[in-house]
Motif scaffolding. Structure first.
Motif, PDB file in Angstrom:
ATOM      1  N   LEU A 186      50.565  62.844  26.859  1.00 30.47           N
ATOM      2  CA  LEU A 186      49.448  63.799  26.747  1.00 30.47           C
ATOM      3  C   LEU A 186      49.718  65.083  27.522  1.00 30.47           C
ATOM      4  O   LEU A 186      49.115  66.118  27.249  1.00 30.47           O
ATOM      5  CB  LEU A 186      48.161  63.159  27.292  1.00 30.47           C
ATOM      6  N   CYS A 187      50.615  64.994  28.492  1.00 27.61           N
ATOM      7  CA  CYS A 187      50.927  66.194  29.276  1.00 27.61           C
ATOM      8  C   CYS A 187      51.861  67.132  28.510  1.00 27.61           C
ATOM      9  O   CYS A 187      52.069  68.265  28.927  1.00 27.61           O
ATOM     10  CB  CYS A 187      51.534  65.808  30.623  1.00 27.61           C
ATOM     11  N   ASN A 192      53.002  52.348  30.402  1.00 26.52           N
ATOM     12  CA  ASN A 192      52.501  51.047  30.874  1.00 26.52           C
ATOM     13  C   ASN A 192      52.267  50.072  29.724  1.00 26.52           C
ATOM     14  O   ASN A 192      51.368  49.230  29.785  1.00 26.52           O
ATOM     15  CB  ASN A 192      51.196  51.241  31.668  1.00 26.52           C
ATOM     16  N   SER A 193      53.062  50.211  28.672  1.00 28.62           N
ATOM     17  CA  SER A 193      52.916  49.277  27.547  1.00 28.62           C
ATOM     18  C   SER A 193      54.221  49.248  26.768  1.00 28.62           C
ATOM     19  O   SER A 193      55.117  50.052  27.017  1.00 28.62           O
ATOM     20  CB  SER A 193      51.760  49.709  26.641  1.00 28.62           C
ATOM     21  N   SER A 245      37.235  56.218  27.615  1.00 31.21           N
ATOM     22  CA  SER A 245      37.243  55.023  28.472  1.00 31.21           C
ATOM     23  C   SER A 245      36.933  55.413  29.901  1.00 31.21           C
ATOM     24  O   SER A 245      37.825  55.801  30.653  1.00 31.21           O
ATOM     25  CB  SER A 245      38.641  54.402  28.499  1.00 31.21           C
ATOM     26  N   PRO A 289      37.203  44.337  32.585  1.00 24.75           N
ATOM     27  CA  PRO A 289      37.740  43.692  31.379  1.00 24.75           C
ATOM     28  C   PRO A 289      38.709  42.555  31.730  1.00 24.75           C
ATOM     29  O   PRO A 289      39.573  42.714  32.590  1.00 24.75           O
ATOM     30  CB  PRO A 289      38.503  44.827  30.669  1.00 24.75           C
ATOM     31  N   PHE A 330      32.950  47.685  32.818  1.00 25.06           N
ATOM     32  CA  PHE A 330      32.925  46.918  34.062  1.00 25.06           C
ATOM     33  C   PHE A 330      34.313  46.255  34.178  1.00 25.06           C
ATOM     34  O   PHE A 330      35.299  46.954  34.150  1.00 25.06           O
ATOM     35  CB  PHE A 330      31.669  46.033  34.116  1.00 25.06           C
ATOM     36  N   ILE A 390      43.479  47.535  26.508  1.00 24.38           N
ATOM     37  CA  ILE A 390      42.164  47.638  25.843  1.00 24.38           C
ATOM     38  C   ILE A 390      42.295  48.339  24.491  1.00 24.38           C
ATOM     39  O   ILE A 390      41.666  47.938  23.504  1.00 24.38           O
ATOM     40  CB  ILE A 390      41.156  48.368  26.765  1.00 24.38           C
ATOM     41  N   GLY A 391      43.159  49.352  24.425  1.00 22.84           N
ATOM     42  CA  GLY A 391      43.351  50.074  23.163  1.00 22.84           C
ATOM     43  C   GLY A 391      43.827  49.137  22.056  1.00 22.84           C
ATOM     44  O   GLY A 391      43.315  49.179  20.927  1.00 22.84           O
ATOM     45  N   GLY A 413      46.712  55.814  24.083  1.00 20.70           N
ATOM     46  CA  GLY A 413      46.801  54.594  24.898  1.00 20.70           C
ATOM     47  C   GLY A 413      46.647  53.340  24.050  1.00 20.70           C
ATOM     48  O   GLY A 413      46.296  52.267  24.548  1.00 20.70           O
ATOM     49  N   ASN A 442      52.701  57.126  25.584  1.00 19.33           N
ATOM     50  CA  ASN A 442      54.036  57.447  26.118  1.00 19.33           C
ATOM     51  C   ASN A 442      54.790  56.186  26.570  1.00 19.33           C
ATOM     52  O   ASN A 442      55.886  56.278  27.100  1.00 19.33           O
ATOM     53  CB  ASN A 442      53.939  58.464  27.271  1.00 19.33           C
ATOM     54  N   LEU A 443      54.164  55.026  26.380  1.00 14.62           N
ATOM     55  CA  LEU A 443      54.755  53.721  26.733  1.00 14.62           C
ATOM     56  C   LEU A 443      55.042  53.581  28.231  1.00 14.62           C
ATOM     57  O   LEU A 443      55.889  52.795  28.635  1.00 14.62           O
ATOM     58  CB  LEU A 443      56.022  53.438  25.901  1.00 14.62           C
ATOM     59  N   PHE A 475      42.001  56.181  25.321  1.00 14.40           N
ATOM     60  CA  PHE A 475      42.235  55.140  26.329  1.00 14.40           C
ATOM     61  C   PHE A 475      43.327  55.532  27.319  1.00 14.40           C
ATOM     62  O   PHE A 475      43.432  54.935  28.386  1.00 14.40           O
ATOM     63  CB  PHE A 475      42.700  53.834  25.651  1.00 14.40           C
ATOM     64  N   ALA A 476      44.211  56.472  26.913  1.00 14.30           N
ATOM     65  CA  ALA A 476      45.405  56.731  27.730  1.00 14.30           C
ATOM     66  C   ALA A 476      45.029  57.222  29.119  1.00 14.30           C
ATOM     67  O   ALA A 476      44.189  58.104  29.275  1.00 14.30           O
ATOM     68  CB  ALA A 476      46.289  57.767  27.027  1.00 14.30           C
ATOM     69  N   GLY A 477      45.671  56.643  30.101  1.00  9.99           N
ATOM     70  CA  GLY A 477      45.438  57.069  31.474  1.00  9.99           C
ATOM     71  C   GLY A 477      46.151  56.127  32.422  1.00  9.99           C
ATOM     72  O   GLY A 477      46.545  55.027  32.033  1.00  9.99           O
TER      73      GLY A 477
HETATM   74  P1  NAD Z   1      46.754  50.216  30.006  1.00 15.04           P
HETATM   75  O1  NAD Z   1      47.605  50.781  31.095  1.00 15.04           O
HETATM   76  O2  NAD Z   1      47.087  48.883  29.463  1.00 15.04           O
HETATM   77  O3  NAD Z   1      46.701  51.247  28.776  1.00 15.04           O
HETATM   78  C1  NAD Z   1      46.729  52.639  28.971  1.00 15.04           C
HETATM   79  C2  NAD Z   1      47.814  53.194  28.070  1.00 15.04           C
HETATM   80  O4  NAD Z   1      47.879  54.607  28.239  1.00 15.04           O
HETATM   81  C3  NAD Z   1      49.210  52.649  28.385  1.00 15.04           C
HETATM   82  O5  NAD Z   1      49.769  52.115  27.201  1.00 15.04           O
HETATM   83  C4  NAD Z   1      49.993  53.859  28.891  1.00 15.04           C
HETATM   84  O6  NAD Z   1      51.348  53.796  28.523  1.00 15.04           O
HETATM   85  C5  NAD Z   1      49.261  55.004  28.217  1.00 15.04           C
HETATM   86  N1  NAD Z   1      49.330  56.291  28.923  1.00 15.04           N
HETATM   87  C6  NAD Z   1      49.081  56.547  30.228  1.00 15.04           C
HETATM   88  N2  NAD Z   1      49.251  57.863  30.479  1.00 15.04           N
HETATM   89  C7  NAD Z   1      49.605  58.456  29.307  1.00 15.04           C
HETATM   90  C8  NAD Z   1      49.922  59.784  28.931  1.00 15.04           C
HETATM   91  N3  NAD Z   1      49.930  60.784  29.810  1.00 15.04           N
HETATM   92  N4  NAD Z   1      50.243  60.022  27.637  1.00 15.04           N
HETATM   93  C9  NAD Z   1      50.270  59.019  26.714  1.00 15.04           C
HETATM   94  N5  NAD Z   1      49.982  57.739  27.035  1.00 15.04           N
HETATM   95  C10 NAD Z   1      49.657  57.456  28.309  1.00 15.04           C
HETATM   96  O7  NAD Z   1      45.259  50.265  30.536  1.00 15.04           O
HETATM   97  P2  NAD Z   1      43.941  49.617  29.926  1.00 15.04           P
HETATM   98  O8  NAD Z   1      43.510  48.546  30.837  1.00 15.04           O
HETATM   99  O9  NAD Z   1      44.120  49.343  28.496  1.00 15.04           O
HETATM  100  O10 NAD Z   1      42.928  50.834  30.141  1.00 15.04           O
HETATM  101  C11 NAD Z   1      42.597  51.726  29.095  1.00 15.04           C
HETATM  102  C12 NAD Z   1      41.648  52.766  29.649  1.00 15.04           C
HETATM  103  O11 NAD Z   1      40.485  52.109  30.153  1.00 15.04           O
HETATM  104  C13 NAD Z   1      42.212  53.574  30.808  1.00 15.04           C
HETATM  105  O12 NAD Z   1      41.763  54.914  30.688  1.00 15.04           O
HETATM  106  C14 NAD Z   1      41.582  52.929  32.017  1.00 15.04           C
HETATM  107  O13 NAD Z   1      41.460  53.812  33.103  1.00 15.04           O
HETATM  108  C15 NAD Z   1      40.224  52.533  31.483  1.00 15.04           C
HETATM  109  N6  NAD Z   1      39.605  51.428  32.233  1.00 15.04           N
HETATM  110  C16 NAD Z   1      40.296  50.260  32.395  1.00 15.04           C
HETATM  111  C17 NAD Z   1      39.737  49.233  33.149  1.00 15.04           C
HETATM  112  C18 NAD Z   1      40.481  47.946  33.374  1.00 15.04           C
HETATM  113  O14 NAD Z   1      40.152  47.221  34.292  1.00 15.04           O
HETATM  114  N7  NAD Z   1      41.490  47.608  32.570  1.00 15.04           N
HETATM  115  C19 NAD Z   1      38.470  49.399  33.723  1.00 15.04           C
HETATM  116  C20 NAD Z   1      37.783  50.591  33.525  1.00 15.04           C
HETATM  117  C21 NAD Z   1      38.365  51.597  32.772  1.00 15.04           C
END
Ligand code: NAD
Ligand code: UFG
Length: 332
Positions: A60-61, A36-37, A123, A182, A180, A13-14, A8, A33-34, A81-83
């Motif tokens: 990741l799947c 959401n980025s 994360s 971000p 909390f 955040i990553g 991620g 996997n791009l 971070f990915a999710g």
């Molecule tokens: P984001 O969507 O900007 O970054 C997550 C990245 O993971 C994306 O680039 C996406 O393309 C990638 N991704 C998703 N599923 C994937 C997969 N199966 N394989 C490979 N890549 C994958 O989100 P973020 O805000 O940077 O959040 C990062 C982490 O922090 C996440 O796990 C999120 O749940 C957690 N988090 C975020 C917040 C927030 O408010 N932003 C709060 C608490 C926790």
């Protein structure tokens, strides 16, 4: 030099965390996997840090491809971070969230195990606490009760999986970071929150309203038992959050460590609107609507454990976050 795999890493955040990691001379590969980025984040990272991480466009799947990444390099640490993170979507499509977040993490842990990688930073989210009796949340509180959506459940389940893996392997080291809220972005204005999907969170919505992409902000309730009636959260500048990750990997040890990453200070929705108006010099159109299902009135971190054990605390304010957000928006 230690080598870190950042899942991620092109996300919000990553990518900010990579900037802080590069200040400490880690070698970094990004796996994303791009979904959401954007790949252009790597160019921005290079502009800011003069360094460019290796990149794997892998889901990741897809366990086979994931395994190949681990076969190519010896990683010391995985920062995970990915999710998927859209709370509303997780209610409509729960299986997508369990498969991606939980299934993806299980694949990741299996590959780590196979290739002898023992350290992971995960994360997590303050959402795992559900609703407690006080608005100040600390790590000793129970988790897993009263989580109101599948997204939050995936975070709780993954935390439990990490604890079970640590139980089974005395050399396994995990840090669970409960974020909390971000906000903000790198002060250069080059990087920022740039979701491909429709955001549900306050700050990205404020940004879209200010750019005219959404006509107005809906304030979800002004009848909460808070001083101005709107919801209160702990908004942490993403640069502080990123620094928290660096502090965490420097303190890793066998077992599972859990830390809140927050400021310890609550800010209401109306205060956020005012802070944005001050930074932008413009009125932000909004209307008050009903409460959003599942929302808490007030939630902020007790950051004492992270401050003490990680020797880390937040340095930036909501005002800093709004200023940096304006730099980013003016750059777009
Ligand atoms: P984001 O969507 O900007 O970054 C997550 C990245 O993971 C994306 O680039 C996406 O393309 C990638 N991704 C998703 N599923 C994937 C997969 N199966 N394989 C490979 N890549 C994958 O989100 P973020 O805000 O940077 O959040 C990062 C982490 O922090 C996440 O796990 C999120 O749940 C957690 N988090 C975020 C917040 C927030 O408010 N932003 C709060 C608490 C926790
Ligand atoms: N809000 C509005 N209007 C909006 C969006 C939000 O008034 O359009 C309000 C909410 O009611 C809440 C505050 O702004 O009072 C913050 O809402 P967010 O959706 O930005 O954040 P939440 O605290 O509800 O949830 C976020 C993440 C979750 C995470 C949780 C704790 O969305 O994934 O923080 O980390 F679990």
């Amino acid at each position: 030099m230690k080598r870190i795999l950042v899942t991620g890493g092109t996300g919000y955040i990553g990518s900010h965390t990579i900037i802080e990691l590069y200040k400490r001379d880690y070698e970094i590969d990004v796996l994303d996997n791009l979904y959401n980025s954007k790949i252009t984040v790597l160019d921005k990272l290079e502009k800011i840090t003069d360094k460019r991480p290796g990149f794997y466009q892998v889901d990741l799947c897809d366990k086979e491809k994931l395994d190949k990444v681990f076969a190519e390099h010896e990683y010391d640490i995985v920062m995970h971070f990915a999710g998927l993170k859209a709370v509303g979507e997780s209610v409509e499509q729960p299986l997508k969230y369990y498969e991606n977040n939980v299934g993806g993490t299980v694949n990741l842990l299996e590959c780590m195990q196979k290739h002898g990688v023992k350290k992971i930073v995960f994360s997590s989210s303050a959402t795992v606490y559900g609703e407690q009796d006080t608005p100040k949340y600390d790590e000793s509180m129970s988790t897993g009760m009263g989580i109101t959506n599948p997204y939050g459940e995936t975070k709780h389940v993954i935390e439990e999986i990490l604890k079970d893996v640590a139980e089974s392997d005395p050399e396994f080291e995990a840090v669970i970071l409960r974020y909390f809220n971000p906000v903000g972005n790198h002060p250069s204005g080059l990087l920022g929150e740039d979701p491909n999907d429709i955001p549900n969170n306050l700050m990205p919505i404020i940004m879209k309203v200010s750019r005219g992409e959404i006509p107005e902000l809906s304030v979800y309730g002004d009848d909460y038992p808070t001083p101005d009636g709107s919801g209160i959260r702990d908004y942490i500048h993403v640069v502080d959050l990123a620094r928290g990750h660096v502090a965490a990997i420097e303190k890793m040890k066998p077992g599972v460590l859990i830390y809140n990453l927050g400021t310890g200070k609550g800010t209401s929705v109306f205060e956020m609107i005012k802070a944005f108006e001050k930074a932008s010099g413009r009125k932000l159109p909004y209307k008050v609507v009903g409460r959003r299902a599942g929302d808490l009135a007030e939630m902020y971190a007790d950051p004492a454990k992270a401050e003490k054990e990680l020797d880390w605390k937040t340095e930036l304010t909501v005002e800093d976050a709004m200023r940096d957000t304006m730099t980013y928006l003016n750059n777009l």
